[in-house]
Enzyme design. Structure first.
Site, PDB file in Angstrom:
ATOM      1  N   HIS A 134       0.992  -1.063  -0.027  1.00  0.00           N
ATOM      2  CA  HIS A 134      -0.207  -0.568   0.204  1.00  0.00           C
ATOM      3  C   HIS A 134       0.597   1.161   0.349  1.00  0.00           C
ATOM      4  O   HIS A 134       1.988   1.272   0.420  1.00  0.00           O
ATOM      5  CB  HIS A 134      -0.493   0.184   1.698  1.00  0.00           C
ATOM      6  CG  HIS A 134      -2.060   0.753   1.163  1.00  0.00           C
ATOM      7  ND1 HIS A 134      -1.476   2.250   1.471  1.00  0.00           N
ATOM      8  CD2 HIS A 134      -3.541   0.973   1.290  1.00  0.00           C
ATOM      9  CE1 HIS A 134      -2.343   2.773   1.643  1.00  0.00           C
ATOM     10  NE2 HIS A 134      -3.600   1.916   1.322  1.00  0.00           N
ATOM     11  N   ASP A 211       3.122  -4.371   8.295  1.00  0.00           N
ATOM     12  CA  ASP A 211       1.714  -3.708   7.566  1.00  0.00           C
ATOM     13  C   ASP A 211       0.320  -4.532   8.012  1.00  0.00           C
ATOM     14  O   ASP A 211       0.510  -5.742   7.758  1.00  0.00           O
ATOM     15  CB  ASP A 211       1.806  -2.923   6.878  1.00  0.00           C
ATOM     16  CG  ASP A 211       0.321  -2.476   5.852  1.00  0.00           C
ATOM     17  OD1 ASP A 211      -0.227  -2.672   7.026  1.00  0.00           O
ATOM     18  OD2 ASP A 211      -0.330  -1.844   5.070  1.00  0.00           O
ATOM     19  N   GLN A 214      -4.630  -5.342   6.816  1.00  0.00           N
ATOM     20  CA  GLN A 214      -5.239  -6.422   6.402  1.00  0.00           C
ATOM     21  C   GLN A 214      -5.533  -7.496   6.909  1.00  0.00           C
ATOM     22  O   GLN A 214      -6.498  -8.440   6.580  1.00  0.00           O
ATOM     23  CB  GLN A 214      -5.153  -6.175   5.206  1.00  0.00           C
ATOM     24  CG  GLN A 214      -5.647  -5.339   4.217  1.00  0.00           C
ATOM     25  CD  GLN A 214      -7.290  -4.407   4.590  1.00  0.00           C
ATOM     26  OE1 GLN A 214      -7.760  -4.759   4.079  1.00  0.00           O
ATOM     27  NE2 GLN A 214      -7.040  -3.310   3.890  1.00  0.00           N
ATOM     28  N   LYS A 237     -10.287  -0.516  10.575  1.00  0.00           N
ATOM     29  CA  LYS A 237     -10.216  -2.373   9.490  1.00  0.00           C
ATOM     30  C   LYS A 237     -10.919  -3.267  10.574  1.00  0.00           C
ATOM     31  O   LYS A 237     -10.831  -3.923   9.722  1.00  0.00           O
ATOM     32  CB  LYS A 237      -9.223  -2.338   9.239  1.00  0.00           C
ATOM     33  CG  LYS A 237      -8.685  -0.846   7.932  1.00  0.00           C
ATOM     34  CD  LYS A 237      -7.488  -1.555   6.990  1.00  0.00           C
ATOM     35  CE  LYS A 237      -7.098   0.068   6.281  1.00  0.00           C
ATOM     36  NZ  LYS A 237      -8.485   0.573   5.449  1.00  0.00           N
ATOM     37  N   CYS A 375      -4.450   2.340  -3.852  1.00  0.00           N
ATOM     38  CA  CYS A 375      -3.587   2.788  -3.267  1.00  0.00           C
ATOM     39  C   CYS A 375      -2.049   1.870  -3.247  1.00  0.00           C
ATOM     40  O   CYS A 375      -1.288   1.799  -2.611  1.00  0.00           O
ATOM     41  CB  CYS A 375      -3.540   3.152  -1.421  1.00  0.00           C
ATOM     42  SG  CYS A 375      -5.224   4.682  -1.323  1.00  0.00           S
TER      43      CYS A 375
END
Lengths: 418, 153
Positions: A134, A211, A214, A237, A375
């Site tokens: 991202h 990261d 998600q 999220k 993104c």
């Protein structure tokens, strides 16, 4: 106790229907159709328990933290520190001091890049990113690379949408200081083998920054097992509020890192000549933090923790598999990302129809998807496209939602032909 | 609005499938690019002036049906016009797609081929698609350079 999920559940008359009642936002019409919310990878909806926790805090307990001797401030402090402890347990960090509460994933990555990157990177050092990152796991590294003279290298993605791990040994050099990689691709849904990557990075003398934005809504994460040096995610999220997220960092790394932003709450002693800084994690939490949001995040963790992860994953995987299978019948459909281990998101293009137009026609049927480059422009270029349509699933989605999506895509085909 | 054909009128679908004046123009007297960071749509507009009149205009690029059809229909609407007339058309067009016009009477002053975009006003996120080519054209004409829109994700 939250209701359980049936892997093949329809909305009517099941535990899933009970769970959906925790999300009042889902009970509305958009353009005259029941809302079908399939944009969960952008932001998930909040259960009423999260909204209530935030509201209760603001109505009954609001005060600043770590400041006051008065009772309300102490209650607020205990709620805020309680949120940190919930996050610690959620990712199984060894100690609360390893959890920094941030404004979100982006803030977390910028903190690591500026503070850790800014203090260890030298001219000619290397930061290894991947082609599926991202923008928020690319741009912060470019900023610090520009300031320090470090170089950015990129691990490529295969045609199936997996990281090409065969290239990892050659890309990891003695100059690699940082490997920054997403746990789950926000576009492809690919789940990356962090355990393996972090081990190789460690052997090469580099730290791994993961990261996890998600990943955390879909499966349990154990930072100690993964061997990640840093792990960041966002509240919004994972069914929590916006404006709050967390950063896990190994204690000895955090302790050696200089502050990033200065302000109240992160100091020990201040004079105009010299300031000494608070220990971690307070050192990285300058200013009044998002307290109500932290309380909401704790409530989201409580909500998730009451569910059965295996059931949740089975339910979501079932929806993604059903959707992938049924959309494949639509002429001109091409799935982007066919890795065997995927979660949450389904990205595709329909030949001859721009993703934006797909998104608008679906919106007219009450179906919310994301249609863009997500993104992740370098990843779009990798697949020779400018954007995709992404349907992303959460615990409250149903087979009815999949039906609606498929019917909506058939209508797209009718409108645009082909 | 819930019927897609109210937005995607047949004229728009036709110009999306077969855009007019879709070519490069090596002999152009001016050119400019339009880029929408929100969605990655980009296009290039070429034009040739004879004195104060646009005698030829063309475009190329990638984008959604709205941006492609809008560029195509724009090229057919501005040929033979002066920069001042183009500016007047653009202002009217922008008022229509942003829902700021005074209604039917004002729309009647626009060529029918541009009024097909009236449905865009229901979709604020698509206004930029409809006006991308117009911004590029105005930029090629040397005016109307505006500050860039908000960044993409």
């Amino acid at each position: 106790m939250a209701p359980t999920l049936m892997a093949t559940g329809n909305a009517a008359g099941s535990d899933l229907a009970r769970l959906r009642r925790d999300f009042p936002i889902l009970r509305q019409s958009v353009h005259g159709h029941p809302l079908v919310y399939l944009d969960n990878a952008a932001t998930s909806q909040k259960p009423r328990q999260v909204v209530q926790a935030e509201a209760d805090f603001s109505v009954l307990e609001n005060a600043n933290v770590h400041r006051g001797v008065h009772s309300l401030s102490q209650r607020a402090t205990s709620r805020y520190d309680g949120a940190r402890e919930r996050v610690r347990a959620f990712v199984n960090a060894g100690h609360c001091d390893e959890i920094v509460l941030t404004a979100g994933t982006t803030a977390g990555i910028n903190l690591i890049a500026q503070s850790y990157g800014g203090s260890v990177l030298r001219q000619g050092d290397e930061i290894l990113l991947t082609e599926m990152e991202h923008h928020s796991n690319i741009v912060p590294w470019q900023l610090i690379a520009g300031r320090t003279g470090a170089r950015i290298r990129v691990l490529p993605v295969t045609d199936r949408g997996e990281l090409d791990l065969s290239r990892l040994p050659e890309l990891l050099s003695t100059r690699t200081r940082i490997v920054a990689v997403t746990h789950v691709s926000n576009v492809l849904g690919t789940v990356n083998p962090i355990l393996e990557i972090a081990a190789l990075a460690r052997a090469a003398g580099a730290v791994t920054v993961v990261d996890g934005a998600q990943a955390v809504p879909h499966f349990p994460v154990d930072v100690q097992t993964l061997g990640a040096d840093f792990y960041v995610a966002s509240g919004h999220k994972m069914y929590g509020p916006t404006g709050i997220g967390f950063l896990y960092g190994r204690r000895e790394l955090l302790e050696a890192m200089p502050p990033w932003q200065g302000g109240g709450g992160m100091i020990q002693r201040v004079s105009f000549e010299e300031t000494s800084y608070a220990p971690v994690p307070a050192r990285f939490e300058a200013g009044t933090p998002p307290i109500a949001q932290a309380v909401g995040l704790a409530a989201a963790i409580d909500y998730l923790s009451a569910l059965d992860w295996a059931q949740l994953r089975g339910h979501e995987d079932g929806l993604v598999a059903q959707a992938a299978e049924r959309i494949a019948e639509i002429p001109g459909y091409r799935l982007i990302g066919t890795a065997p281990t995927r979660v949450g998101a389904l990205s595709f293009v329909l030949e001859g129809v721009h993703p934006h137009d797909v998104g608008t026609v679906l919106d007219l049927r009450g179906i919310a998807v994301r249609a863009s480059h997500h993104c992740a422009q370098p990843l779009m270029r990798r697949f020779g496209i400018t954007g995709t349509v992404r349907a992303s699933f959460a615990m409250y989605n149903t087979l009815d939602d999949v039906d609606a999506l498929v019917a909506g895509l058939r209508e797209v085909r009718q409108v645009f032909g082909g | 609005m819930s019927d897609p054909s109210e937005l995607y009128q047949s004229v728009i679908l036709d110009h999306n499938r077969a855009p007019r004046n879709y070519r490069e123009m090596p002999e152009a007297s001016a050119q400019a690019e339009g880029y929408n960071p929100m969605c990655g749509d980009q296009l290039k507009v070429w034009l040739r002036l004879d004195g104060d009149r646009i005698v030829d205009v063309s475009f190329q690029g990638s984008g959604c049906a709205i941006s492609k059809a809008s560029a195509s229909l724009m090229t057919t609407a501005v040929k033979g016009k002066t920069p001042a007339e183009v500016e007047h058309l653009f202002q009217r067009f922008q008022r229509m797609v942003t829902g700021q016009d005074s209604g039917q009477a004002e729309q009647d002053e626009l060529p029918a081929r541009l009024v097909v975009f009236a449905g865009v006003r229901e979709f604020p996120s698509r206004v930029k698609c409809a006006t991308l080519s117009w911004h590029a054209l105005r930029s090629a004409l040397g005016g109307g350079r505006e500050r860039p829109g908000p960044g993409g994700g």
